[in-house]
Design a protein around this motif. Structure first.
Motif, short mmCIF file in Angstrom:
data_model
loop_
_atom_site.label_atom_id
_atom_site.label_comp_id
_atom_site.label_asym_id
_atom_site.label_seq_id
_atom_site.Cartn_x
_atom_site.Cartn_y
_atom_site.Cartn_z
N ASP A 71 92.15 19.54 57.14
CA ASP A 71 91.57 20.48 58.09
C ASP A 71 90.05 20.47 57.98
OD1 ASP A 71 90.84 22.54 59.75
OD2 ASP A 71 92.02 24.08 58.75
N PHE A 72 89.42 19.63 58.82
CA PHE A 72 87.97 19.53 58.80
C PHE A 72 87.31 20.39 59.88
CE2 PHE A 72 89.16 15.91 56.24
CZ PHE A 72 88.22 15.95 55.22
N GLY A 73 88.05 21.35 60.39
CA GLY A 73 87.47 22.43 61.17
C GLY A 73 86.77 22.06 62.45
N GLY A 74 87.15 20.94 63.08
CA GLY A 74 86.58 20.60 64.37
C GLY A 74 85.27 19.84 64.31
N ILE A 75 84.88 19.34 63.13
CA ILE A 75 83.65 18.55 63.07
C ILE A 75 83.91 17.18 63.68
CG2 ILE A 75 82.89 19.73 60.99
CD1 ILE A 75 83.60 17.21 59.40
N GLN A 76 82.85 16.51 64.08
CA GLN A 76 82.99 15.18 64.66
C GLN A 76 83.24 14.15 63.57
OE1 GLN A 76 80.01 14.18 67.52
NE2 GLN A 76 80.41 11.99 67.42
N ILE A 77 83.97 13.11 63.91
CA ILE A 77 84.15 12.01 62.97
C ILE A 77 82.79 11.43 62.61
CG2 ILE A 77 85.07 9.67 62.69
CD1 ILE A 77 87.34 10.47 64.53
N PRO A 78 82.45 11.33 61.33
CA PRO A 78 81.13 10.84 60.93
C PRO A 78 80.88 9.41 61.41
CG PRO A 78 82.25 11.88 59.09
CD PRO A 78 83.27 11.72 60.16
N SER A 79 79.75 9.21 62.04
CA SER A 79 79.42 7.88 62.56
C SER A 79 79.18 6.87 61.44
CB SER A 79 78.20 7.94 63.46
OG SER A 79 77.07 8.43 62.75
N PHE A 80 78.79 7.35 60.24
CA PHE A 80 78.48 6.42 59.16
C PHE A 80 79.72 5.68 58.66
CE2 PHE A 80 79.61 10.15 56.55
CZ PHE A 80 80.37 9.56 55.55
N LEU A 81 80.91 6.17 59.01
CA LEU A 81 82.12 5.46 58.60
C LEU A 81 82.13 4.03 59.15
CD1 LEU A 81 84.93 8.18 58.97
CD2 LEU A 81 83.71 7.45 56.90
N GLY A 82 81.42 3.82 60.24
CA GLY A 82 81.33 2.49 60.82
C GLY A 82 80.55 1.52 59.96
N SER A 83 79.91 2.02 58.90
CA SER A 83 79.16 1.16 57.98
C SER A 83 79.99 0.73 56.78
CB SER A 83 77.89 1.87 57.50
OG SER A 83 77.04 2.18 58.59
N LEU A 84 81.23 1.24 56.66
CA LEU A 84 82.10 0.84 55.56
C LEU A 84 82.79 -0.46 55.94
CD1 LEU A 84 83.58 4.34 54.72
CD2 LEU A 84 81.94 3.04 53.35
N LYS A 85 82.06 -1.55 55.88
CA LYS A 85 82.48 -2.82 56.46
C LYS A 85 83.74 -3.41 55.82
CE LYS A 85 79.06 -2.81 59.30
NZ LYS A 85 77.95 -3.76 59.20
N SER A 86 84.09 -2.98 54.60
CA SER A 86 85.25 -3.54 53.93
C SER A 86 86.56 -2.84 54.32
CB SER A 86 85.08 -3.47 52.41
OG SER A 86 84.87 -2.13 51.99
N LEU A 87 86.48 -1.76 55.11
CA LEU A 87 87.68 -0.99 55.46
C LEU A 87 88.67 -1.83 56.27
CD1 LEU A 87 86.68 2.65 56.49
CD2 LEU A 87 88.03 1.92 54.53
N ARG A 88 89.91 -1.79 55.83
CA ARG A 88 91.00 -2.43 56.58
C ARG A 88 92.01 -1.40 57.07
NH1 ARG A 88 93.21 -7.54 53.38
NH2 ARG A 88 93.99 -8.01 55.47
N TYR A 89 92.01 -0.23 56.47
CA TYR A 89 92.93 0.85 56.85
C TYR A 89 92.12 2.14 56.92
CZ TYR A 89 96.81 4.23 56.43
OH TYR A 89 97.69 5.27 56.62
#
Length: 301
Positions: A126-144
């Motif tokens: 429950d993150f209370g309606g905050i926007q998905i952080p844009s910096f997650l797009g910098s986690l280049k190794s993410l596969r899931y």
């Protein structure tokens, strides 16, 4: 097991299966986690709300590979996975206790120091309606990446399109997301997608997509003919919506499908008409599809 739980189970199984198997650091060769990565996790925890103390083990100078929800590489000690989804189980005496176990607050940029992170599950929090952080797009190794049903809201940042290695994406939510068609469309390696409330146009360009769940999405109107572009689809669930009218001939392109659930909708096209669109499939694939479609047709009413 009810329908919703089956969908979650299939989604999680297919998603995890796309990731290289690694061992928990609890049974590794004695390699502790990197100090900067431990500090990153501690900073991440500082901005989280954790009313039930799920992250009680995240303290001090200990080996972060032994912390709840943290999985490390068994040779290098690098943090590879964060399993922080809040899944209901029999250990909760009632649903209110389950809700209290949700994480919330803010997703800290300290995660950027986890350079080897390939798996992150923050679902059902429950993150209370905050926007998905844009910096997650910098986690280049993410596969899931699974952010489903965690009360994120607003526009999905186009920066997620930078996750070129992503295989599995969970954005199922009651919030109305507006997806950037250019940014997200760059994720050409996607194999598993779980969405709710809308079908973005970029989805039809994911030629490697193998599993798509749009169960119980309040979808209306007819199935787009562009669905036939998803020729790698093995599992397609469009059940329990308000889809009506004729099923497009392009469904005949889905020759690899083994699960096609169109039940609990309002179609008016006969099975014989669907079978007439299967000319692009081999005889073996066509026979499999015939059996599948007859089964699905039996469920449609």
């Amino acid at each position: 097991m009810d329908k919703a739980m089956r969908i979650v189970s299939v989604f999680r199984f297919l998603s995890i299966a796309t990731i290289t198997t690694i061992s928990l650091c609890n049974g590794n060769l004695g390699v502790p986690c990197e100090q900067n990565e431990r500090q990153a996790l501690l900073m991440f925890k500082q901005d989280l709300k954790d009313p039930s103390n799920r992250l009680l083990s995240w303290v001090g100078e200990g080996d972060c590979c032994n912390w709840t929800g943290v999985v490390c590489d068994n040779l290098t000690g690098h943090v590879r996975e964060l399993h922080l989804g809040n899944y209901y189980s029999d250990e909760y005496l009632n649903y209110s206790l389950y809700q209290e176990s949700s994480l919330g607050g803010k997703v800290n940029t300290s995660l950027l120091n986890l350079k080897h992170l390939s798996y992150m599950d923050l679902s059902n929090n429950d993150f209370g309606g905050i926007q998905i952080p844009s910096f997650l797009g910098s986690l280049k190794s993410l596969r899931y990446l699974n952010l489903s049903d965690s009360k994120f809201a607003g526009i999905i940042p186009h920066q997620l399109g930078n996750l070129l290695s992503l295989r599995s994406l969970g954005l199922r939510s009651k919030s109305y997301y507006i997806l950037d068609e250019v940014g997200v469309a760059n994720m050409t390696r996607l194999k598993v997608v779980n969405l709710r409330w809308n079908i973005p146009q970029w989805l039809y360009t994911c030629s490697n997509l193998e599993s798509l769940s749009l169960y119980l999405n309040l979808l209306q109107g007819e199935i787009s003919s562009s669905t036939g572009n998803l020729t790698a689809i093995v599992n397609l669930d469009l059940s329990a919506n308000q889809i009506e009218g004729k099923m497009p001939n392009s469904l005949g392109n889905l020759c690899k499908s083994t699960v096609l659930d169109l039940s609990r909708n309002y179609f008016n096209r006969s099975v014989s008409e669907i079978l007439g669109s299967l000319s692009g499939c081999s005889s073996g694939q066509m026979e499999s599809l015939k059996q599948m479609i007859f089964q699905v047709h039996y469920l449609i009413s």
